[in-house]
Each structure stands twice: as C-alpha cells, then as structure tokens.
Write an enzyme that holds these catalytic residues in place. Sequence first.
Site, PDB file in Angstrom:
ATOM      1  N   GLY A  91      40.070  38.671  41.192  1.00 54.50           N
ATOM      2  CA  GLY A  91      40.609  38.911  39.860  1.00 54.50           C
ATOM      3  C   GLY A  91      41.027  37.626  39.179  1.00 54.50           C
ATOM      4  N   SER A 146      32.357  48.144  46.261  1.00 55.32           N
ATOM      5  CA  SER A 146      32.185  47.396  47.504  1.00 55.32           C
ATOM      6  C   SER A 146      31.004  47.963  48.264  1.00 55.32           C
ATOM      7  CB  SER A 146      33.455  47.521  48.365  1.00 55.32           C
ATOM      8  OG  SER A 146      33.234  47.106  49.694  1.00 55.32           O
ATOM      9  N   GLY A 186      44.807  43.101  38.861  1.00 56.19           N
ATOM     10  CA  GLY A 186      44.839  42.331  40.095  1.00 56.19           C
ATOM     11  C   GLY A 186      44.395  40.896  39.911  1.00 56.19           C
ATOM     12  N   TYR A 210      38.768  53.951  52.816  1.00 56.69           N
ATOM     13  CA  TYR A 210      38.365  52.875  51.908  1.00 56.69           C
ATOM     14  C   TYR A 210      36.991  53.171  51.330  1.00 56.69           C
ATOM     15  CZ  TYR A 210      37.080  48.193  50.257  1.00 56.69           C
ATOM     16  OH  TYR A 210      36.665  47.138  49.482  1.00 56.69           O
ATOM     17  N   ASN A 257      46.094  37.983  39.705  1.00 57.87           N
ATOM     18  CA  ASN A 257      46.921  36.849  40.113  1.00 57.87           C
ATOM     19  C   ASN A 257      46.367  36.122  41.333  1.00 57.87           C
ATOM     20  OD1 ASN A 257      47.979  39.402  41.425  1.00 57.87           O
ATOM     21  ND2 ASN A 257      49.017  37.855  42.667  1.00 57.87           N
ATOM     22  N   THR A 258      45.347  36.706  41.980  1.00 56.05           N
ATOM     23  CA  THR A 258      44.795  36.084  43.175  1.00 56.05           C
ATOM     24  C   THR A 258      43.347  36.520  43.370  1.00 56.05           C
ATOM     25  OG1 THR A 258      45.182  35.693  45.548  1.00 56.05           O
ATOM     26  CG2 THR A 258      45.504  37.931  44.746  1.00 56.05           C
ATOM     27  N   GLY A 259      42.631  35.807  44.228  1.00 56.78           N
ATOM     28  CA  GLY A 259      41.317  36.240  44.672  1.00 56.78           C
ATOM     29  C   GLY A 259      40.302  36.435  43.573  1.00 56.78           C
TER      30      GLY A 259
END
Length: 315
Positions: free
Chosen positions: A28, A146, A22, A172, A24-26
């Site tokens: 990560g 989380s 993950g 979640y 590619n954004t945020g």
Amino acid sequence: MGEKWTTANIPDQHGRVAVVTGANTGLGYETAKALAERGASVVLAVRDAGKGEQAAARMTGDVTVQALDLTSLDSVRTAAAALRSRLDRIDLLVNNAGVMYTPKQTTRDGFEMQFGTNHLGHFALTGLLLDLMLPVPGSRVVTVSSTGHRIRAAIHFDDLQWEASYGRAAAYGQSKLANLMFTYELQRRLAPHGTTVATAAHPGMSSTELTRNAPAALRLPLTWFAPLFTQTPAMGALPTLRAATDPAALGGQYYGPGGRNEIKGHPRLVTSSAESYEVAVQQRLWAVSEELTGVTFPSAPSERSPLPHGPAVTA
C-alpha cells in the site's frame, strides 16, 4: 505496452484523487507513493493515523491521512463520512489493506478476521464511497487479491465465519476469492454507468509484513528462501498500479506478476480460478455481504452487461 511495465508507464495523475487502504507500509505504501509522485492527491486510509502520518512524511506530493479500521464497520462508516466531507470526487479507490493467516479471531462486528477485514470491510467502504466515483469518467475501484484465492477455493456459505472449524490458510483463501468475486460482480453492476470500472490485482510473492501471522513452519522457510521466491514491495505493487492507471485496462481484468507461476516479475494480465467466475456465487456473496454489512450500493440501471465468465482481454 511491453511486458516490462514499470512506474515509468504510469500516466500523469495530476487532478486525480486516490484513496489507498493500508498505505502506511508494504504494498500500500509503494502504491500510494508512486501515485503521489505522478501527481495524484493521495489519501492514506490506515488503521494507525500516527503511522500514516509518518508514512506520508516520507512521500513526495499531496498526501494526507484518514483513520480507517476495516475490522470495525463503525470505523468504516466514520471514515467514509469524513472522506465525503473533505472530498468532492474520488478517481481511484485501492482496496489494498489485508491480513493473512491470522489465528482464529473475530472483528468487532463478530466476523472471522480475514473475511471481515479483507472482504467485508472493503465491500462496505466501496459502497459508502461509490457515489463520489460514479460521476467521474475513468474512475476505478482496484481490489488486491492473492494467488491464495486458489487455496481450497470456495465461499463457505454454510459457515462463512468459520465457527464450526477453522483453518487459517483456507479462511485466507476464502477472503481472497471473495475479493475477486466482489470485483467481477461490481464490474457487472458498474458497466451500465459507463464511467467507473472495477479491476483486481495480486502481488505474487512479495516481501512484506503480511506473513507475520503465518505458522512458524511456513514463516521460517519464507524468511530463509525469501531472496529466491519473493520480490520487493515496490515490484509487488506494480500489478495494482497497472490495474489502477493503465489506460488500456478494462473493467473485470486481473493483473499479476508475469514470471513463472505469477510469483514475481513485471505485471501482465492473468486469469483467476474457475471458481472466481461463477456468476451465481458472485451474486449470492454480494447479497450476503449487503446483509452482513448493512451497506447497499448506489443503484445501477436494471439491465446487466455481459461480463465474460473469464478475464477480459485487450487487443
């Protein structure tokens, strides 16, 4: 090290190979970017290879891309085989990718989306790559959890896939609790090898795309009050980076923001919920995960190390 741990504290990473899911954004992206800037050869393991290439182009250093869709065990196996064909070692596997508060839906293999993506996909990937890590001294598996792991905290073995009823927040929470239980049981199994360790981290409240599936009643307040209660993805990535690179980190440790209620701040050791340390549940979850994914981890020596029923603490 002091409480103000930053990317400046990351040791030189030249010669190390890191795989970040993950990325590619945020969170990560920030994790991978920082590792590459410190010299690591970084593989962005992402669902959309095109977006991965765009992300890689914005980074400095040795950065490549591997397609990986954690919602498909076939994709996980294909990605693992591709990584095994191009890499002779992995020093760092960062299980970062995840989904949050998705409407009720399933992965391609019929698993509830959050449990299947956040836990089972990473469980399978780790098992398929672990023998590239076991010979490497100082190698680490870092799994991102989380504070949501405390939400109605339980592994619902009687309905793991939420077929009887579905609550997106509770589902979640189960997936993030599973991330921690996986880390603690993995560390117990790794300890006899003496080379690879498993750690965990959480980003607190970070301003990322992860909340895009949150109900409107929650998403709007998050948007309005974000400046007060969230931190940047770069700050949110620091606990992961510390769990991945701090020479003092021990297997089985969990890092999060050091501020009030672990919402924001510089990373420090934190404690997960009492439920997360239940060894019998960790071991049952491991057995079920092997059965569901069809992935069996490389065998470890039979003796077990006494992982504490609480966080390991450095002196």
